[in-house]
Write an enzyme that holds these catalytic residues in place. Structure first.
Site, short mmCIF file in Angstrom:
data_model
loop_
_atom_site.label_atom_id
_atom_site.label_comp_id
_atom_site.label_asym_id
_atom_site.label_seq_id
_atom_site.Cartn_x
_atom_site.Cartn_y
_atom_site.Cartn_z
N HIS A 194 38.32 37.11 38.92
CA HIS A 194 37.71 35.93 39.53
C HIS A 194 36.73 36.28 40.64
O HIS A 194 36.50 35.47 41.54
CB HIS A 194 38.79 34.95 40.03
CG HIS A 194 39.70 34.46 38.95
ND1 HIS A 194 39.27 33.63 37.94
CD2 HIS A 194 41.02 34.71 38.71
CE1 HIS A 194 40.28 33.38 37.13
NE2 HIS A 194 41.34 34.03 37.57
N ASP A 199 34.13 40.26 36.93
CA ASP A 199 34.26 39.49 35.69
C ASP A 199 33.09 39.76 34.75
O ASP A 199 33.24 39.74 33.52
CB ASP A 199 34.35 38.00 36.00
CG ASP A 199 35.73 37.59 36.51
OD1 ASP A 199 36.62 38.46 36.58
OD2 ASP A 199 35.91 36.39 36.83
#
Length: 217
Positions: A194, A199
């Site tokens: 996150h 990511d």
């Protein structure tokens, strides 16, 4: 009357156990032929592209803010070195607690960031006319396009590839297609989950893994 009732019950039992079509447990599972796999590969293949991930204060692009943009530019899929783009973005309000807990981003992190306009101008130049790869691409690109329009910045890409949809095609048996769940299934290090640049790295590995698996089918 009793005889008629017994006959009806017997007929129902015969229908239920011997005639009624049994459910096909495999009916919901997707299967793909070699031709299907090649079609999916051609649709999603790109030699040069940009992997994008953003973090936001919520899900609604009209009311929520972009707080982080991370991207990786791949000029040649076989090259080992890639260009990266990363920035934190200032916002007027305090971060919601649930976003702090989810991302680990703090208010002080954003205080050291740049304005939304500056971030979007820089990203627009970085990504100009390229293929964008993202996990749940409509979400990330929806936020980017909405804010580009609000800020009066021109933004153009040649194509969008969604690794969420691609993963559903390549791994049709999985229960979850969240990025973290897919990383665990494939064996990819999630890094700081996150967070935009981490990511984006996971999305890049997921994308290339999916393409390799499609090539082998």
């Amino acid at each position: 009357m009793e005889v008629v009732l017994v006959v009806l019950v017997v007929c129902y039992l015969i229908w239920y156990y011997f005639i009624r079509k049994k459910p096909n447990n495999t009916a919901s599972k997707k299967t793909y032929s070699d031709r299907d796999s090649k079609k999916i590969y051609r649709k999603n293949q790109a030699d040069s592209f940009i992997v994008l991930d953003i973090e936001t204060t919520g899900l609604k692009q009209e009311t929520c803010k972009i707080i982080e943009i991370g991207a990786i530019k791949i000029n040649n899929i076989n090259d080992k070195e890639h260009q990266t783009f990363h920035t934190m973005i200032k916002i007027d309000n305090k971060l919601p607690k649930k976003i702090k807990d989810l991302t680990g981003i703090t208010d002080s992190d954003l205080e050291d960031g740049i304005t939304l306009h500056e971030a979007l101008v820089s990203f627009s130049e970085f990504a100009k006319d390229n293929v964008i790869v993202a996990h749940n691409a409509p979400f990330d690109l929806g936020f980017i396009r909405h804010n580009m329009k609000q800020e009066g910045i021109e933004f153009s890409i040649s194509k969008a590839i969604d690794t969420l949809e691609l993963s559903r095609d390549v791994f049709p048996h999985l229960k979850s297609y969240k990025l973290g769940a897919l990383a665990d299934y494939i064996g990819i290090d999630k890094g700081n989950a996150h967070r935009a640049i981490d990511d984006a790295k996971v999305t890049l590995l997921l994308y290339t893994t999916c393409l390799e698996l499609l090539k082998k089918k």
